[in-house]
Each structure stands twice: as structure tokens, then as C-alpha cells.
Design an enzyme around this catalytic site. Structure first.
Site, mmCIF file in Angstrom:
data_model
loop_
_atom_site.group_PDB
_atom_site.id
_atom_site.type_symbol
_atom_site.label_atom_id
_atom_site.label_comp_id
_atom_site.label_asym_id
_atom_site.label_seq_id
_atom_site.Cartn_x
_atom_site.Cartn_y
_atom_site.Cartn_z
ATOM 1 N N TYR A 39 0.823 -1.200 0.000
ATOM 2 C CA TYR A 39 0.000 0.000 0.000
ATOM 3 C C TYR A 39 0.861 1.254 0.000
ATOM 4 C CZ TYR A 39 -3.397 3.433 1.818
ATOM 5 O OH TYR A 39 -4.186 4.540 2.010
ATOM 6 N N GLU A 61 -11.719 5.323 5.418
ATOM 7 C CA GLU A 61 -11.121 6.103 6.507
ATOM 8 C C GLU A 61 -12.103 6.218 7.672
ATOM 9 O OE1 GLU A 61 -8.112 6.904 6.790
ATOM 10 O OE2 GLU A 61 -7.286 6.901 4.763
ATOM 11 N N TRP A 69 -5.168 0.673 10.407
ATOM 12 C CA TRP A 69 -5.346 0.694 8.960
ATOM 13 C C TRP A 69 -5.112 -0.691 8.367
ATOM 14 C CZ3 TRP A 69 -8.087 3.040 5.732
ATOM 15 C CH2 TRP A 69 -7.835 2.989 4.359
#
Length: 210
Positions: A39, A61, A69
Site C-alpha cells: 500500500y 477512513e 489501517w
């Protein structure tokens, strides 16, 4: 095997960029898991120019609030399946029965507030089209200059711009768009660059100098 941050930092010193086995320096969190590594190297901080892409970032988010995350990245493939690849019109049409179906799906974050906010935010995104659309709206809050952190301690988690964006989205009835969440969104979409200055990804958005 790529290096981890604790293998390359001296005790008592601030965490700076970490050089991997490939000779490229990165912000330390990139080494926490292969998904984070990919990522970081291929997506984080890249511009997002399409509505579905930006809506996905808003939803994910918001889903990440209170979680890591990495948890979201692991669940993202399933999110894309059940949220129709984040097609705004499709998600806006989800009814109560569909929301209940989503809340029974272990492949996503089963938090009613977060799931309902995704549907709500899709509907609000449609309303924004009359004023230029979601992408343009969010981009209008991008700062003229960006932080220039050299250590993790220097990376901000909120900004005047993210606070203003949060307030503006809430005024449009968006949900799960707090200042910290919106700062993460601005980072993820390259509207703020918080790659460490020594990272090979610094400047990848093209908006700010290396």
C-alpha cells in the site's frame, strides 16, 4: 525479507526513514505487514481523481476510526464486493434490509453507525455533484504547502485544513468525517504529503516538492 523499523533504529533516537533491503527508504509503518508495504509503495499519497475512488477513501477512513489501517486493508477486498466497487449511486440505493445484510457480514467492520454512514455519505455525495462533485470539494481544502517531516514524531495527525474539511462535510450532513479522519484522507490522496523527507515516495503526488 524487508527490514522492520526496530531493526534499523537506534534506541532513544526518533524514528526516521527506514531503508529496506531494496535500498529504498520509507516511513517506518510501511514495514509492519506485507499489505502495508504494498500500500505504501503503490498507493498511499497518490492522487485520486474519480468519484468512486474518493468515495472509497471516505468510507474506509471512516471505517478505520478506532482501528488499525491494517485491519481495513485486510477487509478492503470484501468492502469492494459488498459496496458495489464503491459506485456511489448503487450504495445510495441501499435500503434497511441491505444494511442489515451488511451488518451480518464478517468480512467488513460490523458497526451500524459506520455502515449507515457509508450509505448516508453516498447520498450526500450525489448532492455534491451539483457543486462540482466530491473530488473537487475535498481538493478545495488542500493546503498550499505541506509538512516536511524527517521523523515520525514530526508527522501531524490533524491540520487546519482537515478541521475545515470536516466542518464543511458535516455541514453537508456527511458522517464519520472528523478532523483526524479527514487528515488521514488528505494524506492518503496526496493532498497533504507526510511521507518522511528521506522516503523514496516523498513527492509522489506531484503537488509538493521533494
Amino acid at each position: 525479507m524487508e527490514k522492520t523499523a526496530d531493526q534499523t533504529q537506534q534506541p532513544g533516537r526518533p524514528l526516521g526513514a527506514v531503508t529496506g533491503d531494496d535500498g529504498r527508504a520509507r516511513t517506518p509503518w510501511a514495514y509492519g505487514h506485507p499489505l502495508l508495504f504494498e500500500y505504501y509503495d503503490t498507493e498511499w499519497g497518490e492522487p485520486v481523481e474519480d468519484e468512486a475512488g474518493m468515495f472509497e477513501r471516505v468510507v474506509l477512513e471512516g471505517a478505520q476510526a478506532g482501528l488499525s489501517w491494517l485491519t481495513i486493508l485486510k477487509k478492503r477486498p470484501r468492502y469492494r464486493q459488498v459496496f458495489a466497487d464503491f459506485d456511489v449511486d448503487a450504495v445510495a440505493a441501499f435500503d434497511a434490509a441491505k444494511i442489515d445484510e451488511l451488518l451480518a457480514d464478517p468480512g467488513i467492520i460490523r458497526n451500524r453507525g459506520k455502515v449507515e454512514s457509508a450509505v448516508n455519505n453516498a447520498r450526500r455525495t450525489i448532492e455534491l455533484r451539483a457543486d462540482g462533485g466530491l473530488v473537487a470539494f475535498i481538493e478545495s481544502f488542500a493546503p498550499a504547502v505541506s509538512p516536511e517531516p524527517r521523523t515520525v514524531a514530526e508527522i501531524p495527525t490533524v491540520s487546519a485544513e482537515s478541521t475545515a474539511l470536516s466542518k464543511a462535510l458535516r455541514a453537508r450532513s456527511f458522517r464519520f468525517v472528523g478532523p483526524t479522519t479527514m487528515h488521514a484522507l488528505l494524506e492518503a490522496t496526496g493532498l497533504i504529503d507526510t511521507h518522511l523527507m528521506d522516503s523514496w515516495r516523498r513527492g509522489v503526488s506531484g503537488r509538493f516538492p521533494r
